[in-house]
Motif scaffolding. Sequence first.
Motif, mmCIF file in Angstrom:
data_model
loop_
_atom_site.group_PDB
_atom_site.id
_atom_site.type_symbol
_atom_site.label_atom_id
_atom_site.label_comp_id
_atom_site.label_asym_id
_atom_site.label_seq_id
_atom_site.Cartn_x
_atom_site.Cartn_y
_atom_site.Cartn_z
ATOM 1 N N ASP A 7 -58.991 35.075 -28.937
ATOM 2 C CA ASP A 7 -58.546 36.048 -27.944
ATOM 3 C C ASP A 7 -58.762 35.563 -26.521
ATOM 4 O OD1 ASP A 7 -57.970 37.572 -30.116
ATOM 5 O OD2 ASP A 7 -59.484 39.094 -29.737
ATOM 6 N N GLN A 8 -59.643 34.600 -26.314
ATOM 7 C CA GLN A 8 -59.951 34.138 -24.974
ATOM 8 C C GLN A 8 -59.164 32.897 -24.567
ATOM 9 O OE1 GLN A 8 -64.136 33.600 -25.689
ATOM 10 N NE2 GLN A 8 -64.649 35.428 -24.533
ATOM 11 N N THR A 9 -58.669 32.128 -25.499
ATOM 12 C CA THR A 9 -57.983 30.893 -25.166
ATOM 13 C C THR A 9 -56.489 31.127 -25.033
ATOM 14 O OG1 THR A 9 -57.783 30.297 -27.482
ATOM 15 C CG2 THR A 9 -59.707 29.460 -26.321
ATOM 16 N N PRO A 10 -55.835 30.439 -24.105
ATOM 17 C CA PRO A 10 -54.402 30.644 -23.911
ATOM 18 C C PRO A 10 -53.541 29.951 -24.958
ATOM 19 C CG PRO A 10 -55.211 29.042 -22.351
ATOM 20 C CD PRO A 10 -56.408 29.566 -23.096
ATOM 21 N N TYR A 11 -54.074 28.954 -25.656
ATOM 22 C CA TYR A 11 -53.286 28.208 -26.629
ATOM 23 C C TYR A 11 -53.569 28.714 -28.038
ATOM 24 C CZ TYR A 11 -51.432 24.317 -29.320
ATOM 25 O OH TYR A 11 -50.742 23.554 -30.219
ATOM 26 N N PRO A 12 -52.543 29.202 -28.745
ATOM 27 C CA PRO A 12 -52.782 29.772 -30.072
ATOM 28 C C PRO A 12 -52.866 28.739 -31.197
ATOM 29 C CG PRO A 12 -50.493 30.016 -29.525
ATOM 30 C CD PRO A 12 -51.166 29.401 -28.310
ATOM 31 N N GLY A 13 -52.903 27.466 -30.853
ATOM 32 C CA GLY A 13 -52.919 26.439 -31.892
ATOM 33 C C GLY A 13 -51.544 26.315 -32.506
ATOM 34 N N PRO A 14 -51.456 26.154 -33.818
ATOM 35 C CA PRO A 14 -50.144 25.995 -34.444
ATOM 36 C C PRO A 14 -49.343 27.298 -34.543
ATOM 37 C CG PRO A 14 -51.867 25.903 -36.106
ATOM 38 C CD PRO A 14 -52.547 25.956 -34.764
ATOM 39 N N LEU A 47 -30.021 28.407 -26.344
ATOM 40 C CA LEU A 47 -31.178 27.530 -26.214
ATOM 41 C C LEU A 47 -31.268 26.712 -27.495
ATOM 42 C CD1 LEU A 47 -33.787 26.583 -24.785
ATOM 43 C CD2 LEU A 47 -34.955 28.455 -25.966
ATOM 44 N N VAL A 48 -31.202 25.398 -27.361
ATOM 45 C CA VAL A 48 -31.209 24.513 -28.513
ATOM 46 C C VAL A 48 -32.298 23.468 -28.312
ATOM 47 C CG1 VAL A 48 -29.851 22.839 -29.835
ATOM 48 C CG2 VAL A 48 -28.721 24.800 -28.804
ATOM 49 N N GLY A 49 -32.997 23.163 -29.374
ATOM 50 C CA GLY A 49 -34.010 22.126 -29.315
ATOM 51 C C GLY A 49 -34.429 21.725 -30.710
ATOM 52 N N PRO A 50 -35.029 20.546 -30.829
ATOM 53 C CA PRO A 50 -35.506 20.109 -32.140
ATOM 54 C C PRO A 50 -36.564 21.068 -32.677
ATOM 55 C CG PRO A 50 -35.564 18.298 -30.556
ATOM 56 C CD PRO A 50 -35.267 19.544 -29.792
ATOM 57 N N SER A 51 -36.611 21.204 -33.964
ATOM 58 C CA SER A 51 -37.586 22.075 -34.608
ATOM 59 C C SER A 51 -39.002 21.693 -34.203
ATOM 60 C CB SER A 51 -37.428 21.968 -36.120
ATOM 61 O OG SER A 51 -38.382 22.763 -36.769
ATOM 62 N N GLY A 52 -39.786 22.698 -33.845
ATOM 63 C CA GLY A 52 -41.186 22.464 -33.509
ATOM 64 C C GLY A 52 -41.459 22.162 -32.058
ATOM 65 N N THR A 53 -40.445 22.224 -31.189
ATOM 66 C CA THR A 53 -40.668 21.907 -29.783
ATOM 67 C C THR A 53 -40.978 23.129 -28.928
ATOM 68 O OG1 THR A 53 -38.282 21.952 -29.317
ATOM 69 C CG2 THR A 53 -39.271 19.811 -29.844
ATOM 70 N N GLY A 54 -41.006 24.323 -29.528
ATOM 71 C CA GLY A 54 -41.430 25.509 -28.796
ATOM 72 C C GLY A 54 -40.327 26.394 -28.268
ATOM 73 N N GLU A 55 -39.099 26.198 -28.724
ATOM 74 C CA GLU A 55 -38.021 27.040 -28.198
ATOM 75 C C GLU A 55 -38.187 28.499 -28.581
ATOM 76 O OE1 GLU A 55 -36.179 24.804 -31.761
ATOM 77 O OE2 GLU A 55 -37.709 24.472 -30.281
ATOM 78 N N SER A 57 -41.111 30.073 -29.164
ATOM 79 C CA SER A 57 -42.217 30.581 -28.348
ATOM 80 C C SER A 57 -41.763 30.804 -26.913
ATOM 81 C CB SER A 57 -43.398 29.604 -28.364
ATOM 82 O OG SER A 57 -44.033 29.614 -29.624
ATOM 83 N N LEU A 58 -40.956 29.884 -26.393
ATOM 84 C CA LEU A 58 -40.437 30.027 -25.039
ATOM 85 C C LEU A 58 -39.657 31.326 -24.903
ATOM 86 C CD1 LEU A 58 -39.818 28.967 -22.185
ATOM 87 C CD2 LEU A 58 -37.893 27.719 -23.182
ATOM 88 N N LEU A 59 -38.787 31.611 -25.844
ATOM 89 C CA LEU A 59 -38.001 32.847 -25.785
ATOM 90 C C LEU A 59 -38.866 34.089 -25.966
ATOM 91 C CD1 LEU A 59 -34.808 31.883 -27.798
ATOM 92 C CD2 LEU A 59 -35.004 32.246 -25.331
ATOM 93 N N ARG A 60 -39.766 34.051 -26.939
ATOM 94 C CA ARG A 60 -40.576 35.241 -27.247
ATOM 95 C C ARG A 60 -41.533 35.607 -26.116
ATOM 96 N NH1 ARG A 60 -40.612 32.871 -32.450
ATOM 97 N NH2 ARG A 60 -39.565 34.210 -33.937
ATOM 98 N N ALA A 61 -42.211 34.628 -25.554
ATOM 99 C CA ALA A 61 -43.211 34.926 -24.528
ATOM 100 C C ALA A 61 -42.652 34.784 -23.119
ATOM 101 C CB ALA A 61 -44.422 33.998 -24.700
ATOM 102 N N GLY A 62 -41.442 34.301 -22.994
ATOM 103 C CA GLY A 62 -40.842 34.095 -21.681
ATOM 104 C C GLY A 62 -39.858 35.180 -21.300
#
Length: 87
Positions: A7-14, A47-55, A57-62
């Motif tokens: 809950d305290q860290t900004p990076y959720p890992g995988p 928005l297109v990108g290779p699998s696993g590059t964060g697209e 997450s970018l859409l959901r949290a952005g």
Amino acid sequence: MVRNTADQTPYPGPARYETGDQDRFFGRDHLIQQLLVMVRERPVPVLVGPSGTGESSLLRAGPIPNLRTTPTARCPIRRRTTAKPGR
């Protein structure tokens, strides 16, 4: 000594970022603004990108949290994935 918890860290890992994580999702402000402009100015932004590059997450949290609270959003948000063989 203070321990870091998930809950305290900004990076959720995988795990991916979700729409409620916009406060922890930082460093992509320029990309988020570009996406918001695209959604407002283009009929079908993609928005297109290779699998696993964060697209996702970018859409959901952005831009998605912003678009949900902005009445000027002109297009619905749809997620399309590629078809998997055998399905």
